[in-house]
Scaffold this active site. Structure first.
Site, short mmCIF file in Angstrom:
data_model
loop_
_atom_site.label_atom_id
_atom_site.label_comp_id
_atom_site.label_asym_id
_atom_site.label_seq_id
_atom_site.Cartn_x
_atom_site.Cartn_y
_atom_site.Cartn_z
N ASN A 1 -33.35 -30.53 -38.76
CA ASN A 1 -34.32 -29.59 -38.18
C ASN A 1 -34.74 -28.64 -39.30
O ASN A 1 -33.96 -27.77 -39.70
CB ASN A 1 -33.65 -28.82 -37.02
N TRP A 2 -35.94 -28.83 -39.79
CA TRP A 2 -36.39 -28.02 -40.95
C TRP A 2 -36.82 -26.61 -40.53
O TRP A 2 -37.11 -25.79 -41.39
CB TRP A 2 -37.54 -28.74 -41.67
N LYS A 3 -36.90 -26.36 -39.24
CA LYS A 3 -37.31 -25.03 -38.75
C LYS A 3 -38.61 -24.59 -39.46
O LYS A 3 -39.44 -25.43 -39.75
CB LYS A 3 -36.16 -24.04 -38.94
N HIS B 1 -34.46 -25.16 -28.33
CA HIS B 1 -33.59 -24.64 -29.39
C HIS B 1 -33.32 -23.16 -29.12
O HIS B 1 -34.20 -22.45 -28.62
CB HIS B 1 -34.26 -24.83 -30.75
N GLU C 1 -33.31 -20.70 -30.96
CA GLU C 1 -34.28 -19.78 -31.60
C GLU C 1 -35.57 -19.69 -30.78
O GLU C 1 -36.20 -18.65 -30.73
CB GLU C 1 -34.54 -20.26 -33.04
N GLU D 1 -25.38 -26.79 -29.51
CA GLU D 1 -25.44 -25.88 -30.66
C GLU D 1 -24.98 -24.48 -30.22
O GLU D 1 -25.78 -23.71 -29.65
CB GLU D 1 -26.87 -25.77 -31.19
N GLY E 1 -26.36 -21.26 -38.62
CA GLY E 1 -26.67 -20.53 -39.85
C GLY E 1 -25.62 -19.51 -40.26
O GLY E 1 -25.88 -18.64 -41.09
N SER F 1 -24.07 -25.09 -38.48
CA SER F 1 -23.34 -25.03 -39.75
C SER F 1 -22.71 -26.36 -40.17
O SER F 1 -21.62 -26.39 -40.75
CB SER F 1 -22.29 -23.92 -39.73
N GLY G 1 -29.49 -27.91 -39.66
CA GLY G 1 -30.54 -26.99 -40.10
C GLY G 1 -30.56 -26.88 -41.61
O GLY G 1 -31.08 -27.75 -42.31
N GLY G 2 -29.98 -25.80 -42.12
CA GLY G 2 -30.05 -25.48 -43.55
C GLY G 2 -29.72 -26.65 -44.47
O GLY G 2 -30.41 -26.86 -45.48
#
Ligand code: 13P
Length: 253
Positions: free
Chosen positions: A10-12, A93, A95, A164, A170, A210, A231-232
């Site tokens: 997920n590149w957000k 999500h 966010e 999640e 993150g 994470s 994610g990251g």
């Protein structure tokens, strides 16, 4: 039927066209990693270009509107995303729930729209730290599933769940392997209640929060974990491939 582990990046809100090189590298490497199903969800602006660069991996979106079209400035419909090359979309999500006030019913309506447009969906659920500390993690997630999941005739092929925990996103923190296993088992029970005993066992439940190359093997080996939403660590081909390789090795073990 056991499915291949599903590793989704997920590149957000990251990535300009310079990121296409990463997508290309992930796509090339995944040719050798056939034991794993790989996908990335870039921002809307890169979906079409990423689809053209990458032939093997799945390409998805990170959200969609619940209507096909209309006077909704700044929104994107599932039909448009499908047309741009997205085969699936992430929905609900944390966010989006936190920053855009999305409720379970909104997530379900978006899910119905995405399925109707011919896309598969990854529906995200997860508790906050406060909810976990209060002993409510399982009841919160169970309620989210009930409210967020759309009806579907073929859920095992079209719907994936991503667990999640909000406090693990993150932060570098992850639940214990036992806690992940317990939550994934509870999610499976909810899926049986919602979709029935035939389909639910074949639905994939991903863990997200994470996930990195260093902890991927351990997290992926937890009970009922069918892959990861990353994610990251999905933003560079090198770190994302580390996770994909760990998933391939888990399959071989
Ligand atoms: P991180 O892997 O950066 O913790 O993000 C997880 C996530 O939110 C994926 O959807």
């Amino acid at each position: 039927m056991a499915k291949r582990p599903y590793i989704v990046g997920n590149w957000k809100m990251h990535g300009t066209r310079a990121m296409l090189a990463e997508a290309r590298a992930i796509d090339r490497a995944s040719e050798r990693l056939i034991k794993v199903e790989v996908a990335v969800a870039p921002p809307f602006t890169l979906i079409h270009a990423t689809r053209k660069e990458a032939n093997l991996i799945g390409i998805g979106a990170q959200d969609c509107h619940n209507l096909e079209g209309g006077a909704h400035t700044g929104d994107i419909s599932a039909v448009m995303l499908k047309d741009a090359g997205a085969g699936f979309t992430i929905l609900g999500h944390s966010e989006r729930r936190a920053n855009h006030g999305e409720k379970d019913a909104d997530v379900r309506a978006k899910g119905e729209a995405a399925l109707a447009a011919g896309m598969n969906i990854i529906v995200c659920v997860g508790e906050t730290e406060q909810q976990r500390d209060a002993g409510k993690a399982t009841s919160v997630v169970t309620k989210m599933l009930k409210g967020s999941l759309p009806q579907c005739d073929d859920p095992a092929e079209r719907i994936t769940i991503a667990y999640e925990p909000v406090w693990a996103i993150g932060t570098g923190r992850t639940p214990t392997i036992e806690d992940i296993g317990d939550m994934h088992k509870a999610i499976r029970e909810s899926l049986v209640a919602i979709y029935g005993e035939d389909a639910a066992p074949d639905m994939r439940i991903l863990y997200g929060g994470s996930v990195k190359r260093e902890n991927a093997a351990e997290l992926l080996a937890a009970e009922e974990v069918g892959g990861a939403l990353v994610g990251g660590a999905s933003l560079s081909a090198e770190s994302f491939l580390g996770i994909i390789i760990a998933a391939a090795e888990t399959e071989e073990a």
